[in-house]
Design a protein around this motif. Structure first.
Motif, PDB file in Angstrom:
ATOM      1  N   GLU A  76       0.842  -1.185   0.000  1.00 20.09           N
ATOM      2  CA  GLU A  76       0.000   0.000   0.000  1.00 20.09           C
ATOM      3  C   GLU A  76       0.887   1.249   0.000  1.00 20.09           C
ATOM      4  O   GLU A  76       1.960   1.253   0.607  1.00 20.09           O
ATOM      5  N   PRO A  77       0.444   2.325  -0.667  1.00 25.81           N
ATOM      6  CA  PRO A  77       1.254   3.549  -0.681  1.00 25.81           C
ATOM      7  C   PRO A  77       1.322   4.190   0.701  1.00 25.81           C
ATOM      8  O   PRO A  77       0.381   4.100   1.490  1.00 25.81           O
ATOM      9  N   ILE A  78       2.447   4.824   0.988  1.00 24.30           N
ATOM     10  CA  ILE A  78       2.609   5.505   2.270  1.00 24.30           C
ATOM     11  C   ILE A  78       1.700   6.725   2.348  1.00 24.30           C
ATOM     12  O   ILE A  78       1.082   6.993   3.382  1.00 24.30           O
ATOM     13  N   VAL A  79       1.608   7.459   1.235  1.00 19.56           N
ATOM     14  CA  VAL A  79       0.821   8.695   1.208  1.00 19.56           C
ATOM     15  C   VAL A  79      -0.297   8.571   0.193  1.00 19.56           C
ATOM     16  O   VAL A  79      -0.114   8.048  -0.913  1.00 19.56           O
ATOM     17  N   ASP A  80      -1.458   9.043   0.582  1.00 20.97           N
ATOM     18  CA  ASP A  80      -2.581   9.156  -0.335  1.00 20.97           C
ATOM     19  C   ASP A  80      -2.677  10.627  -0.746  1.00 20.97           C
ATOM     20  O   ASP A  80      -3.262  11.445  -0.034  1.00 20.97           O
ATOM     21  N   TRP A  81      -2.077  10.968  -1.898  1.00 20.90           N
ATOM     22  CA  TRP A  81      -2.063  12.358  -2.346  1.00 20.90           C
ATOM     23  C   TRP A  81      -3.443  12.741  -2.878  1.00 20.90           C
ATOM     24  O   TRP A  81      -3.982  12.098  -3.767  1.00 20.90           O
ATOM     25  N   VAL A  82      -3.992  13.796  -2.305  1.00 23.20           N
ATOM     26  CA  VAL A  82      -5.314  14.276  -2.708  1.00 23.20           C
ATOM     27  C   VAL A  82      -5.131  15.621  -3.409  1.00 23.20           C
ATOM     28  O   VAL A  82      -4.716  16.602  -2.777  1.00 23.20           O
ATOM     29  N   THR A  83      -5.430  15.674  -4.687  1.00 23.28           N
ATOM     30  CA  THR A  83      -5.288  16.912  -5.444  1.00 23.28           C
ATOM     31  C   THR A  83      -6.469  17.834  -5.159  1.00 23.28           C
ATOM     32  O   THR A  83      -7.627  17.446  -5.331  1.00 23.28           O
ATOM     33  N   VAL A  84      -6.167  19.035  -4.705  1.00 24.95           N
ATOM     34  CA  VAL A  84      -7.187  20.019  -4.346  1.00 24.95           C
ATOM     35  C   VAL A  84      -7.000  21.249  -5.230  1.00 24.95           C
ATOM     36  O   VAL A  84      -5.871  21.603  -5.589  1.00 24.95           O
ATOM     37  N   LYS A  85      -8.099  21.901  -5.602  1.00 27.08           N
ATOM     38  CA  LYS A  85      -8.048  22.978  -6.588  1.00 27.08           C
ATOM     39  C   LYS A  85      -7.484  24.287  -6.055  1.00 27.08           C
ATOM     40  O   LYS A  85      -6.804  25.017  -6.769  1.00 27.08           O
ATOM     41  N   SER A  86      -7.786  24.632  -4.798  1.00 20.40           N
ATOM     42  CA  SER A  86      -7.401  25.954  -4.304  1.00 20.40           C
ATOM     43  C   SER A  86      -7.028  25.902  -2.830  1.00 20.40           C
ATOM     44  O   SER A  86      -7.339  24.938  -2.118  1.00 20.40           O
ATOM     45  N   TYR A  87      -6.361  26.994  -2.387  1.00 17.34           N
ATOM     46  CA  TYR A  87      -5.987  27.097  -0.972  1.00 17.34           C
ATOM     47  C   TYR A  87      -7.234  27.135  -0.093  1.00 17.34           C
ATOM     48  O   TYR A  87      -7.264  26.543   0.990  1.00 17.34           O
ATOM     49  N   LYS A  88      -8.278  27.818  -0.548  1.00 15.75           N
ATOM     50  CA  LYS A  88      -9.515  27.912   0.225  1.00 15.75           C
ATOM     51  C   LYS A  88     -10.109  26.533   0.477  1.00 15.75           C
ATOM     52  O   LYS A  88     -10.562  26.214   1.583  1.00 15.75           O
ATOM     53  N   GLU A  89     -10.088  25.700  -0.558  1.00 13.80           N
ATOM     54  CA  GLU A  89     -10.632  24.352  -0.432  1.00 13.80           C
ATOM     55  C   GLU A  89      -9.778  23.491   0.493  1.00 13.80           C
ATOM     56  O   GLU A  89     -10.310  22.694   1.284  1.00 13.80           O
ATOM     57  N   VAL A  90      -8.473  23.640   0.411  1.00 10.52           N
ATOM     58  CA  VAL A  90      -7.615  22.834   1.271  1.00 10.52           C
ATOM     59  C   VAL A  90      -7.725  23.284   2.724  1.00 10.52           C
ATOM     60  O   VAL A  90      -7.664  22.460   3.647  1.00 10.52           O
ATOM     61  N   LYS A  91      -7.911  24.581   2.951  1.00 12.65           N
ATOM     62  CA  LYS A  91      -8.097  25.076   4.324  1.00 12.65           C
ATOM     63  C   LYS A  91      -9.368  24.483   4.925  1.00 12.65           C
ATOM     64  O   LYS A  91      -9.384  24.082   6.100  1.00 12.65           O
ATOM     65  N   GLN A  92     -10.417  24.409   4.134  1.00 11.29           N
ATOM     66  CA  GLN A  92     -11.656  23.798   4.608  1.00 11.29           C
ATOM     67  C   GLN A  92     -11.452  22.321   4.918  1.00 11.29           C
ATOM     68  O   GLN A  92     -11.965  21.808   5.923  1.00 11.29           O
ATOM     69  N   GLY A  93     -10.701  21.627   4.061  1.00  9.91           N
ATOM     70  CA  GLY A  93     -10.425  20.213   4.293  1.00  9.91           C
ATOM     71  C   GLY A  93      -9.606  19.972   5.549  1.00  9.91           C
ATOM     72  O   GLY A  93      -9.837  18.999   6.282  1.00  9.91           O
ATOM     73  N   LEU A  94      -8.655  20.856   5.830  1.00  8.83           N
ATOM     74  CA  LEU A  94      -7.866  20.741   7.060  1.00  8.83           C
ATOM     75  C   LEU A  94      -8.753  20.935   8.286  1.00  8.83           C
ATOM     76  O   LEU A  94      -8.614  20.213   9.283  1.00  8.83           O
ATOM     77  N   ASP A  95      -9.661  21.892   8.217  1.00 12.26           N
ATOM     78  CA  ASP A  95     -10.566  22.149   9.344  1.00 12.26           C
ATOM     79  C   ASP A  95     -11.568  21.015   9.538  1.00 12.26           C
ATOM     80  O   ASP A  95     -12.064  20.802  10.649  1.00 12.26           O
ATOM     81  N   GLU A  96     -11.865  20.298   8.454  1.00 16.10           N
ATOM     82  CA  GLU A  96     -12.795  19.173   8.541  1.00 16.10           C
ATOM     83  C   GLU A  96     -12.076  17.849   8.779  1.00 16.10           C
ATOM     84  O   GLU A  96     -12.679  16.784   8.681  1.00 16.10           O
ATOM     85  N   ARG A  97     -10.784  17.918   9.057  1.00 20.21           N
ATOM     86  CA  ARG A  97      -9.966  16.758   9.403  1.00 20.21           C
ATOM     87  C   ARG A  97      -9.917  15.734   8.278  1.00 20.21           C
ATOM     88  O   ARG A  97      -9.953  14.527   8.505  1.00 20.21           O
TER      89      ARG A  97
END
Length: 394
Positions: A76-97
């Motif tokens: 299994e891969p060590i990292v599951d890379w998730v491509t996100v479109k923008s900083y705003k979207e990634v900030k929301q994802g970080l806050d939603e764990r």
């Protein structure tokens, strides 16, 4: 005692206990990450070179990351890379764990990278976000991985620049020499920080252990008291069990607010006293009903089960699921009811979220409702003769 053959069972029992509880150490001995979700944002707009060639270093960086993340056959891969479109979207994802960390490539990345070959270089900068509150161990590991990736890219780009400058004659300015030392600069930011006085980010797990022991003690004590009472009918037993539930609710409030006050008194940082106290009260009441329900059907023989859950669960609750083996993740951690308590406390402690109807709260309430139904249903089970029946027979 020497003549009693049961004496020779003592060392066997002791070794069995040691073996069983040694199994609780296995998950934390060598935690290996698998499919660790890390977000990647490429906002690079690219640059057109003097020879009209269009270059997007952010895109090349994404390709390098994907190539390096490809696992070996059967692993299994060590990292599951998730491509996100923008900083705003990634900030929301970080806050939603959703992610333990994130790597953001800015819009002017290629433009600044191209300037490194000019007399006025400007080093491109990448942003690394480490989601501390999600899990201290996993987020630290994710941050180290991202730092290592950028360091490797620095080495690659430095060698490419030196080769290019050598072809141009090998003359570089002082500013270019300084930029070559670190072609890509890193801006590392910790988000949803655990801060100080939080047991190194394990405050939620620290609060779980006394709460769980209090649940076992409260449920066992009231169950013993209830079993000593004679009942003339099932309706009377049902009424006494209802009183048991009400007493459990009162104890839950006392434990929730008392434990929060004690944690605050010993120096633990409590961001929102009322929200945490009520959430602990809800969790206590749910676990109290669950344990009481089990004891109402199994008797006190069921009590060791919840003690074993404590010892096996505590080490796992401080770990991220992605750091566990498949066995512990699927067959132990996934079945631990107290993980919803820890998840809810993480949101209250580190994500600036007050008490709300979120997933952990909903699951805890569901556990409580299920426990209540099973507990009250035990009044209908066939049991020993009631006091009224015994007196009639006499």
């Amino acid at each position: 005692m020497v003549k009693n053959k049961m004496v020779f069972l003592a060392p066997i029992i002791a070794l069995a206990v040691v073996l069983i509880f040694s199994l609780t150490l296995i998950p934390s001995v060598n935690p290996t990450p698998k499919n660790l979700p890390i977000a990647f944002v490429n906002e690079d707009q690219g640059v057109t070179l003097p020879n009209q060639t269009k270059v997007n270093m952010g895109g090349k960086m994404a390709e390098m990351i994907k190539t390096s993340a490809e696992p070996k056959s059967g692993e299994e891969p060590i990292v599951d890379w998730v491509t996100v479109k923008s900083y705003k979207e990634v900030k929301q994802g970080l806050d939603e764990r959703k992610y333990y960390a994130a790597l953001v490539i800015p819009k002017d990345f290629s433009q600044k990278q191209a300037s490194l070959q000019t007399p006025k270089p400007s080093s491109p900068e990448v942003q690394i976000f480490v989601n501390q509150g999600m899990n201290t161990m996993a987020s630290t590991l994710a941050g180290q991985m991202l730092n290592g990736i950028v360091d490797n890219m620095n080495t690659t780009i430095r060698n490419q620049l030196l080769t290019g400058l050598e072809k141009q004659g090998g003359m570089i300015t002082t500013k270019q020499a300084a930029a070559l030392a670190s072609p890509i600069t890193k801006n590392v930011t910790n988000v949803n920080e655990t801060g100080t006085h939080s047991a190194n980010g394990n405050a939620p797990v620290s609060l779980f252990q006394p709460l769980w022991m209090a649940c076992i003690a409260g449920a066992a004590f009231l169950t013993i008291m209830l079993n000593k009472l004679p009942f003339a009918s099932r309706r009377e037993k049902f009424a006494n069990q209802s009183v048991q539930v009400l007493i459990g609710a009162v104890i839950a409030i006392l434990v929730g607010f008392g434990l929060t006050w004690m944690a605050d008194a010993v120096g633990m940082h409590i961001p929102d006293f009322t929200s945490i106290a009520w959430f602990l009260s809800i969790a206590y009441f749910s676990f109290f009903l669950m344990i009481s329900a089990a004891l109402s059907w199994l008797g006190m023989k069921g009590l060791p089960l919840f003690v074993i859950i404590l010892f096996f669960g505590a080490p796992l609750l401080s770990m991220a699921p992605e750091l566990m083996s498949s066995f512990y993740n699927n067959w132990v951690y996934s079945w631990l009811p107290m993980r919803f308590l820890v998840d809810g406390l993480r949101e209250l402690f580190f994500f600036d979220k007050g008490l709300s109807w979120n997933h952990p709260t909903a699951v805890l309430v569901g556990i409580g409702i299920g426990g209540l139904a099973v507990l009250l249903a035990s009044a209908l089970k066939p049991g020993t003769k009631k006091e009224g029946e015994s007196q009639t027979e006499m």
